[in-house]
Motif scaffolding. Structure first.
Motif, PDB file in Angstrom:
ATOM      1  N   ILE A  25      -1.311  21.001  46.307  1.00 25.78           N
ATOM      2  CA  ILE A  25      -2.027  22.025  45.609  1.00 25.78           C
ATOM      3  C   ILE A  25      -2.113  23.269  46.423  1.00 25.78           C
ATOM      4  N   LEU A  49      -3.686  24.243  39.578  1.00 28.40           N
ATOM      5  CA  LEU A  49      -3.945  22.686  39.285  1.00 28.40           C
ATOM      6  C   LEU A  49      -2.680  22.073  39.405  1.00 28.40           C
ATOM      7  N   SER A  50      -2.606  20.548  39.262  1.00 28.98           N
ATOM      8  CA  SER A  50      -1.483  19.749  39.296  1.00 28.98           C
ATOM      9  C   SER A  50      -0.566  20.403  38.259  1.00 28.98           C
ATOM     10  N   SER A 223      -7.544  18.204  40.344  1.00 27.63           N
ATOM     11  CA  SER A 223      -5.992  18.046  40.498  1.00 27.63           C
ATOM     12  C   SER A 223      -5.893  16.654  40.948  1.00 27.63           C
TER      13      SER A 223
END
Length: 257
Positions: A25, A49-50, A223
């Motif tokens: 990230i 974010l993931s 995340s």
């Protein structure tokens, strides 16, 4: 306005590709910001974010632009990550124009995967190797090698027919467990548990779990939770597949060694 949009789109596309192929990230966020800075955008902001990227540039100006991108969780491809990192370095070193960057990025994204036979062979070697690593003998490792080959063929078939990820994990774990029972039923002196352990290792979410710990360490808590939940669900479906197969086998009168 168009130039700002093109630069922002390029930066987000590179970040998108990095994220889909397993990029961390904080590295994705840093890369997107450095690309925008290299092309003289100002007042930019990036939040990663993931499974998503939020970016804006030139806020408060006439050519202000913002972008939101949903990024589905994907598998890890370190070769693409390496090439995307090099592309970002060249952009920051002023060695790559916007048009050249688009061409290079498109080539990286559409880079052909390894030949199928290599993927099948490596899965077999990995399964056999992990079985031996966990204490199996040569016979157990050889059987795990063969099951690993079949496992990858099944996974490739699922990939071709777009089978859901968790259904894929459940069926694959049941498949390798069922195959590991045959040598034992034939009376061969094998360690069925070590064969199963070796064969499910290609399915184990080790990278996702490690990534979640790294995200927590970098204070990317949301995340981290997403990656951790993904890893736990993956492990759950694998364990359910193995346990269910053994339960059915014992219910039918089979005995575990």
């Amino acid at each position: 306005m168009n130039e700002t949009r093109d630069i922002l789109t390029l930066a987000v596309e590179i970040g998108d590709a990095m994220l889909q192929n397993g990029g961390e990230i904080y590295r994705v966020e840093d890369t997107v910001m450095k690309i925008m800075a290299a092309y003289q955008l100002e007042d930019y902001d990036v939040y990663v974010l993931s499974n998503g990227i939020f970016a804006s540039a030139n806020e408060g100006k006439e050519d202000a632009c913002s972008m939101i991108r949903h990024v589905p969780l994907g598998s890890v491809n370190l070769l693409k990550i390496s090439k995307l990192n090099q592309l970002a370095r060249d952009i920051c070193d002023k060695k790559c124009t916007i048009s050249e960057a688009w061409v290079r990025m498109d080539a990286i994204i559409h880079h052909k995967k390894d030949p199928l036979w290599i993927r099948v062979l490596c899965t077999g070697i990995g399964s056999g190797g992990f079985a031996i690593l966990f204490g199996a003998n040569f016979l157990d490792g050889s059987i795990a090698f063969g099951i690993g080959l079949l496992l990858q063929l099944l996974m490739l078939w699922f990939e071709k027919h777009h089978v859901g990820r968790f259904a894929n994990l459940l069926i694959c774990s049941m498949f390798v467990t069922a195959l590991s029972l045959f040598p034992m039923c034939m009376g061969l002196p094998v360690s069925q548990d070590k064969i199963v352990i070796g064969c499910i290792m290609p399915l184990v979410p080790g990278i996702a779990f490690t990534t979640s710990i790294r995200d927590f360490y970098n204070s990317d808590y949301l995340s981290g939770v997403i990656h951790l939940l993904d890893a736990l669900l993956t492990a759950l479906f694998i364990s359910v597949g193995v346990g269910l197969t053994i339960y059915i086998f014992q219910s039918l009168g089979g005995a575990m060694s």
